[in-house]
Write a protein that holds these residues in place. Sequence first.
Motif, PDB file in Angstrom:
ATOM      1  N   GLU A 102      -2.158   3.453   8.980  1.00  0.00           N
ATOM      2  CA  GLU A 102      -1.514   3.926   7.758  1.00  0.00           C
ATOM      3  C   GLU A 102      -0.357   4.870   8.060  1.00  0.00           C
ATOM      4  O   GLU A 102      -0.305   6.005   7.611  1.00  0.00           O
ATOM      5  CB  GLU A 102      -2.524   4.569   6.814  1.00  0.00           C
ATOM      6  CG  GLU A 102      -3.514   3.571   6.273  1.00  0.00           C
ATOM      7  CD  GLU A 102      -4.474   4.165   5.254  1.00  0.00           C
ATOM      8  OE1 GLU A 102      -4.630   5.397   5.203  1.00  0.00           O
ATOM      9  OE2 GLU A 102      -5.066   3.375   4.514  1.00  0.00           O
ATOM     10  N   ASN A 133       0.846  -1.184   0.000  1.00  0.00           N
ATOM     11  CA  ASN A 133       0.000   0.000   0.000  1.00  0.00           C
ATOM     12  C   ASN A 133       0.891   1.248   0.000  1.00  0.00           C
ATOM     13  O   ASN A 133       1.738   1.405   0.880  1.00  0.00           O
ATOM     14  CB  ASN A 133      -0.893  -0.011   1.241  1.00  0.00           C
ATOM     15  CG  ASN A 133      -1.859   1.137   1.299  1.00  0.00           C
ATOM     16  OD1 ASN A 133      -1.820   2.055   0.485  1.00  0.00           O
ATOM     17  ND2 ASN A 133      -2.737   1.084   2.279  1.00  0.00           N
ATOM     18  N   TRP A 182       4.341   4.019   2.719  1.00  0.00           N
ATOM     19  CA  TRP A 182       5.689   4.448   2.318  1.00  0.00           C
ATOM     20  C   TRP A 182       5.798   5.962   2.212  1.00  0.00           C
ATOM     21  O   TRP A 182       6.864   6.471   1.880  1.00  0.00           O
ATOM     22  CB  TRP A 182       6.054   3.806   0.981  1.00  0.00           C
ATOM     23  CG  TRP A 182       5.962   2.325   1.099  1.00  0.00           C
ATOM     24  CD1 TRP A 182       4.900   1.539   0.750  1.00  0.00           C
ATOM     25  CD2 TRP A 182       6.923   1.450   1.668  1.00  0.00           C
ATOM     26  NE1 TRP A 182       5.156   0.234   1.058  1.00  0.00           N
ATOM     27  CE2 TRP A 182       6.394   0.148   1.617  1.00  0.00           C
ATOM     28  CE3 TRP A 182       8.183   1.639   2.215  1.00  0.00           C
ATOM     29  CZ2 TRP A 182       7.085  -0.948   2.089  1.00  0.00           C
ATOM     30  CZ3 TRP A 182       8.866   0.542   2.681  1.00  0.00           C
ATOM     31  CH2 TRP A 182       8.318  -0.733   2.615  1.00  0.00           C
ATOM     32  N   TYR A 183       4.713   6.684   2.505  1.00  0.00           N
ATOM     33  CA  TYR A 183       4.754   8.141   2.419  1.00  0.00           C
ATOM     34  C   TYR A 183       5.735   8.698   3.447  1.00  0.00           C
ATOM     35  O   TYR A 183       5.803   8.222   4.574  1.00  0.00           O
ATOM     36  CB  TYR A 183       3.386   8.767   2.668  1.00  0.00           C
ATOM     37  CG  TYR A 183       2.404   8.615   1.543  1.00  0.00           C
ATOM     38  CD1 TYR A 183       2.810   8.348   0.252  1.00  0.00           C
ATOM     39  CD2 TYR A 183       1.049   8.760   1.776  1.00  0.00           C
ATOM     40  CE1 TYR A 183       1.899   8.208  -0.773  1.00  0.00           C
ATOM     41  CE2 TYR A 183       0.127   8.622   0.753  1.00  0.00           C
ATOM     42  CZ  TYR A 183       0.560   8.353  -0.516  1.00  0.00           C
ATOM     43  OH  TYR A 183      -0.344   8.218  -1.527  1.00  0.00           O
ATOM     44  N   SER A 242       2.544  10.709   8.585  1.00  0.00           N
ATOM     45  CA  SER A 242       2.950   9.317   8.467  1.00  0.00           C
ATOM     46  C   SER A 242       4.169   9.008   9.329  1.00  0.00           C
ATOM     47  O   SER A 242       4.211   7.987  10.024  1.00  0.00           O
ATOM     48  CB  SER A 242       3.243   8.993   7.002  1.00  0.00           C
ATOM     49  OG  SER A 242       3.666   7.675   6.869  1.00  0.00           O
ATOM     50  N   ASN A 252       4.120   5.168   8.396  1.00  0.00           N
ATOM     51  CA  ASN A 252       5.276   4.761   7.598  1.00  0.00           C
ATOM     52  C   ASN A 252       5.819   3.450   8.153  1.00  0.00           C
ATOM     53  O   ASN A 252       6.246   3.383   9.307  1.00  0.00           O
ATOM     54  CB  ASN A 252       6.338   5.859   7.631  1.00  0.00           C
ATOM     55  CG  ASN A 252       7.479   5.571   6.700  1.00  0.00           C
ATOM     56  OD1 ASN A 252       8.300   4.724   6.995  1.00  0.00           O
ATOM     57  ND2 ASN A 252       7.508   6.272   5.590  1.00  0.00           N
ATOM     58  N   THR A 297       0.461   4.226   0.883  1.00  0.00           N
ATOM     59  CA  THR A 297       0.382   5.101   2.056  1.00  0.00           C
ATOM     60  C   THR A 297       1.345   4.658   3.155  1.00  0.00           C
ATOM     61  O   THR A 297       1.698   5.455   4.019  1.00  0.00           O
ATOM     62  CB  THR A 297      -1.052   5.154   2.630  1.00  0.00           C
ATOM     63  OG1 THR A 297      -1.459   3.840   2.980  1.00  0.00           O
ATOM     64  CG2 THR A 297      -2.013   5.752   1.628  1.00  0.00           C
ATOM     65  N   ASN A 353       5.809  11.941   5.061  1.00  0.00           N
ATOM     66  CA  ASN A 353       5.222  13.231   5.394  1.00  0.00           C
ATOM     67  C   ASN A 353       5.080  13.324   6.914  1.00  0.00           C
ATOM     68  O   ASN A 353       5.314  12.351   7.631  1.00  0.00           O
ATOM     69  CB  ASN A 353       3.888  13.459   4.671  1.00  0.00           C
ATOM     70  CG  ASN A 353       2.842  12.425   5.002  1.00  0.00           C
ATOM     71  OD1 ASN A 353       2.852  11.833   6.075  1.00  0.00           O
ATOM     72  ND2 ASN A 353       1.931  12.190   4.083  1.00  0.00           N
TER      73      ASN A 353
END
Length: 180
Positions: free
Chosen positions: A72, A31, A35-36, A41, A74, A33, A38
Motif C-alpha cells: 500500500e 484503492n 494515492w495518499y 506512502s 503510492n 491508499t 504522506n
Amino acid sequence: MAKRFFRSWLPSPEQVNNLKIMKIFGDKALNPTLWYVNRKSISKAMFIGTFWGILPIPLHSILIILTVLIFEANLPIGLLLAWVMNPLTIVPILIFAFWIGSKIYHVHMINKEMLLGVFHQITHWIKNFGHGHIDLSLAKILATGLLIEALIFAVLFFAITRIYWRWSIIKKWRMRQNCK
C-alpha cells in the motif's frame, strides 16, 4: 512543503488508471491508499520504484504494481521512478553492479571485451526467448551486484525521502513559530 512538492507533479488517479497495464488489476488500482501523499506512502514507493527500477528485467512495471498493492505505497511514484531510472541510467547501473559483484566474488574487474560479450549473450538470449548460451559465471557476478545495488539505492532513497519529509515538517513548524 514535501506534500505540496509531490502533489504538484503527480498524475491523477484517472490518468494512471487509463493506462492499459492498469486494466489487469481492475478496481484494486483505485484503492485510495495507493494515492495518499504522506511520509509512509511516498517513502515506501521510493523504495519499491528504486528497487525494481534498478533491476533490468522485463515487465518490471507489473512487479512494481504488485508490490505497491501488497505494501500500500503510492502507485504513481513507484511507477515513475522505474520509468525514469531504468532507461536513463542502465549503463552506469550495470557497470556499478559488475564492480560490486567482482568485489564480492574476489575477481578482477571485468574488461570491456568481456562486458560487451556478456551484453551480447544477454541480448541474444532475450531475442531468442530464452534459447541460447549465457556464461553463468559472469551472470552470477552481475545478478549479485544488481541485487545488492538495488537494495542499497532503495534503502538510500527511502532514507532520503524520510529525512527530507522530516526536515520539511520541522522547517514548517519553525516558520509557524517565528510568525507568532
